[in-house]
Design an enzyme around this catalytic site. Structure first.
Site, PDB file in Angstrom:
ATOM      1  N   GLU A  51       0.827  -1.195   0.000  1.00  0.00           N
ATOM      2  CA  GLU A  51       0.000   0.000   0.000  1.00  0.00           C
ATOM      3  C   GLU A  51       0.871   1.259   0.000  1.00  0.00           C
ATOM      4  O   GLU A  51       0.635   2.198  -0.766  1.00  0.00           O
ATOM      5  CB  GLU A  51      -0.851  -0.038   1.276  1.00  0.00           C
ATOM      6  N   ASP A  80      -9.077   2.018   0.399  1.00  0.00           N
ATOM      7  CA  ASP A  80      -7.744   2.439   0.829  1.00  0.00           C
ATOM      8  C   ASP A  80      -7.384   3.801   0.243  1.00  0.00           C
ATOM      9  O   ASP A  80      -6.795   4.635   0.915  1.00  0.00           O
ATOM     10  CB  ASP A  80      -6.699   1.409   0.384  1.00  0.00           C
ATOM     11  N   ASP A  97      -8.660  -0.191  -3.933  1.00  0.00           N
ATOM     12  CA  ASP A  97      -8.391  -1.012  -2.757  1.00  0.00           C
ATOM     13  C   ASP A  97      -7.196  -1.917  -3.036  1.00  0.00           C
ATOM     14  O   ASP A  97      -7.040  -2.431  -4.148  1.00  0.00           O
ATOM     15  CB  ASP A  97      -9.628  -1.849  -2.407  1.00  0.00           C
ATOM     16  N   LYS A  99      -5.172  -5.344  -2.214  1.00  0.00           N
ATOM     17  CA  LYS A  99      -5.409  -6.681  -1.676  1.00  0.00           C
ATOM     18  C   LYS A  99      -4.165  -7.540  -1.864  1.00  0.00           C
ATOM     19  O   LYS A  99      -3.453  -7.382  -2.860  1.00  0.00           O
ATOM     20  CB  LYS A  99      -6.593  -7.345  -2.382  1.00  0.00           C
TER      21      LYS A  99
END
Lengths: 293, 293
Positions: A51, A80, A97, A99
């Site tokens: 991230e 996110d 997002d 993952k």
DNA sequence: GCAGATATCTAT
DNA sequence: ATAGATATCTGC
């Protein structure tokens, strides 16, 4: 510059990814005095690392396409990252997002897989009980504020040997990174969603199950044929973890359930036809026999 | 050297902690090329960080006391660290678990608290549905292999400003650490366990609730008077999340429930007396009362 | 594949 | 304090 159909996040992101040519070779944590602590392979940690590494890429993409990049501060809030149009056009936010999951490998031949091949994996794709059922639940803003929902997925190998030696900042070479062999895909969420949950008590949507990242890159899940609205309807009505009445747990059963409803707004027959087309052309079973289980 | 009653983990750990004088000022993640990425304040990450920073201390303690230090590799296995006697004495392993939570503060006066005082917090102390009910469930080895169960707890402030600038390794000074004001305690688990869950669907034991780390350092929870066996019995019989029959949810109700059982092996009267003694001498309420006087 | 573990947080 | 969110994993 203003938003237009020309903004294709998948294309742009993949291009930047190639340009940046990130190594993903995270060595560890560093404190202010320059001491480096090794990382474990705990997924909670690894997910956050991916991230953070892509933040600069996302920032650049946002800048170049007249979005501002937002990150919800609360820990229990989807998504996110948010691309928020600077022109404030309503209903045009873009959700990103991140993952993550890791590969494991077959040790012996199994159901058409050879020893040493990666096992099929499933990504957990977020709750099916929060904002899909209540547009403001555990989401930044309202579900309707968003135009698109993308998933950036990472798959990696865990290093077999765990390194727990602490080193100085000048000795980074000595560290064995805990994660190897990182692959990444970007796709619209509904195109990689599967028909089974990815978790029990915490009620997550599961992705399609595959051992090939190409299948995810291309977004070949059943809802890629059925459409985003069918995905949303299927998963907002999927039986809760503790439901006594399990109305359906597969797409086939969903179609039957839908057929019995009096207030249905879609043609079930058409859905079945699309699904059958998918089964023939794109299902994992048509890639690899016996992916069922 | 062999294990003996002389090994007091709490004492030894606190001594080492003082000696090492760790700053906890983690700047971020560093990759092999020396680029430093800032951390967020996500608890998943912070917890792992504390875990890794104390590895050298634990290693030293293990070495000096004839234990080997083990870390279960599976992500769903208790505990975080195991001191395993090198002489292989059975039933003498020592479990160390790391627990983390962050402080928040009252913005206005509330129930005897002043504005600016930290709110009482609760640590989640692990599942009450796994190894406490089935000695081999989600635990390394068997619950009976362990002699002692310690918790190393960290409490910290989240930095208000989130820093998301990427810097070179030579510019560590520019980074604002995401966590501040770290406090740490060590205590035997049963002495800080409370009577209420710390989570719902994931069925965790909750610690005693306090805004003073001293209360945790001293291990002043109700089971410090009732004993480890009562803690184990209370929590292995606590109603499951979805139980329709909530037999008890407090210690008072537990005593009544116990009294009705025909196969009880303890004197309920004695337990009640000990509990009353605790209520008078040590309960948070008695602390608060003292504060108000 | 299901059910429930890992750790901790937050809205009500 | 309760109930259910955050993300992902694993034993059966």
């Amino acid at each position: 510059m203003t938003q237009s159909k020309a903004f294709d996040f998948i294309e742009v992101f993949q291009k930047k990814l190639t340009e940046y040519n990130l190594s993903w070779e995270i060595a560890g944590l560093v404190d202010k005095s320059g001491v480096v602590y090794p990382l474990g392979t705990d997924s909670k940690l690894i997910g956050r690392i991916f991230e953070m590494i892509i933040v600069p890429i996302l920032t650049e993409i946002a800048d170049e396409n007249d979005y501002s990049l937002e990150m919800p501060s609360s820990q229990n809030t989807y998504p996110d990252f948010i691309f928020s149009p600077k022109n404030l056009e309503p209903g045009k936010k873009v959700a990103i997002d991140i993952k993550t999951t890791f590969r494991s490998y077959y040790k012996r031949p199994y159901k058409g897989f050879k020893a040493g091949e990666p096992r099929p994996y499933v990504f957990t794709l977020g709750s099916f009980a929060s904002f899909l059922r209540n547009g403001t639940k555990n989401i930044q803003g309202h579900y309707n504020d968003y135009d698109k929902h993308y998933v950036v997925g990472f798959i990696y190998d865990r290093a077999v040997e765990q390194d727990s030696t602490i080193v100085k900042i000048t000795e980074l070479d000595l560290i064995t990174p805990p994660i190897l062999n990182v692959e990444c895909f970007v796709q619209e969420k509904y195109k990689i969603v599967g028909e089974k949950p990815g978790s029990g008590n915490t009620e997550n949507i599961g992705s399609i199950k595959t051992n090939s990242i190409e299948y995810l890159k291309e977004g070949k899940g059943p809802f890629s044929y059925l459409g985003q609205e069918v995905y949303e309807h299927y998963w907002s009505n999927y039986p809760r973890y503790r439901a006594t009445n399990q109305e359906y747990t597969t797409l086939s059963e969903y179609f039957e359930w839908l057929d019995k409803k009096t207030d249905k707004t879609v043609q079930v027959k058409e859905l079945k036809e699309k699904y059958n087309e998918w089964l023939v052309k794109e299902s994992p079973a048509s890639y690899l026999d016996l992916l069922e289980e």
